[in-house]
Design an enzyme around this catalytic site. Sequence first.
Site: not given
Ligand code: GDP
Ligand code: IMO
Ligand code: MG
Length: 434
Positions: A13-14, A16-17, A38, A40-41, A129, A224, A300, A331
């Site tokens: 959840d850094e 990446k999406g 699993n 969610g981007h 997940t 991940q 997710v 962020k």
């Molecule tokens: P991913 O799994 O690495 O793609 O990240 P996620 O989408 O799960 O979580 C990142 C969240 O932060 C999303 O809701 C993005 O829309 C949001 N986001 C990404 N970059 C920034 C940023 O620079 N600032 C803020 N406030 N939100 C951001």
């Molecule tokens: P993105 O791509 C954050 C975590 C789950 C759990 C562990 C194992 O959006 O960064 P799993 O269902 O994969 O067997 O669960 O990994 N996990 C994530 N945490 N972002 C994800 O994906 C994750 N995908 C799995 O919360 O701790």
């Molecule tokens: Mg994510």
Amino acid sequence: MGNVIILGSQWGDEGKGKIVDLFAERFDIVARYQGGHNAGHTVFIGEKKFVLKLIPSGILRPGKQAVIGNGLVIDPAALLSEIESLESAGVAVAANLFISDRAHVLFPAHRMMEKMSEGREGKISIGTTSRGIGPCYEDKIARRGIRIADLLDTEFFRAQYDSVMEEKVVIARALGIDSELDLKAIRAEYEAFAERIRPMVCDTSMLLNNAIRDGKTVMFEGAQGTMLDIDHGTYPFVTSSSASAGGACTGTGVAPTRIHGVIGVSKAYITRVGGGPFPTEAFDHAGELIRQRGKEFGAVTGRPRRCGWFDVPLLRYTATINGFDSIVVTKLDVLDEFDQIPVCVGYRIEGREVCGMPSRVSEIAKIEPVYESVPGWSTSTFGIANYEELPAKAKQYIAFLEARTGVEVGCISTGPERNQTIVRPGSRFEKLIG
Ligand code: GDP
Ligand code: IMO
Ligand code: MG
């Protein structure tokens, strides 16, 4: 400009999406190499929000090809519903999506196995997940998995499916669990899924290698994060695939000699979902403030994400594992309200300094982070797209992270939208991404 891997440097959840979507414009193909739904981007394009789970974020760029590599596990129902929702939002998916014939197929029985395992008394819960990801990879490694190519061969599929599922029923019975799955109905449903995905299936390794040979460029999208990698993460609190850079080669069939750079994506702080040690977790008001400002709830599962401070030793570790050329810090704007920002610059266990990342979670859980406090900027950075416009203290924070991690911060994100991004002129990042 060449072929580049973009992946998470923390626990997922850094952002990446957002980053993959933004820079996909500069590549011909975006290829996912591991994981399943699993992931969610989240990507915002103006008012529109997209949450990509199995499909590479590059699909949102018209005309770009998107590849689901052999390293993924695919729940066809999840894939088809993702395709449908993207297409109904006006995204052309079917013509641009290529699915590996060697990727593995995820079945409802995998979710059942996971539920059994996660819910068992006395078992440490990973906090997964609940998508069946782990059990599907278990079948792959145990050499009883069913691949997309097998699914498309109806006769072979029927026999293999019956034999694999029979074993699962035996296990469920032995554990005293009454399987409510209608295995025959599921088999028929999967045969129907097969026909719908058939036109998108091919040997994606060949597709990628031919494209590279012809001078096209590929961005490899990680799901991940490195600390969730099956080998290098906080085992057993990890996912079941190779999320780190090495996974891009095994998960797509493209050789390391064809890849020119690796970019890590890191938040300006850190989050984690699910169980497992987290040395810099902030349990106080500050952690809650990060969660609210950063909207840190799982894309997710909707679970609140655990929040904490930037962890330099962790980033140094993931930079080593992946060989980061540069990192993207996302962020930054979430930290706008803090007067002081603690950054973990070292680890101690029982008073002793720790070098590297301990291999055992029981050791990681004992880590006492050594913090240095960096002055906050107490003004909005939201949406800033030019490095020079950042407040001086925000620049100092970035410089501090660079100096301590030893890795260039080539790109900074200041908001969820594409244009809320800074690329630093003259950086290695700029050279790699073009
Ligand atoms: P991913 O799994 O690495 O793609 O990240 P996620 O989408 O799960 O979580 C990142 C969240 O932060 C999303 O809701 C993005 O829309 C949001 N986001 C990404 N970059 C920034 C940023 O620079 N600032 C803020 N406030 N939100 C951001
Ligand atoms: P993105 O791509 C954050 C975590 C789950 C759990 C562990 C194992 O959006 O960064 P799993 O269902 O994969 O067997 O669960 O990994 N996990 C994530 N945490 N972002 C994800 O994906 C994750 N995908 C799995 O919360 O701790
Ligand atoms: Mg994510």
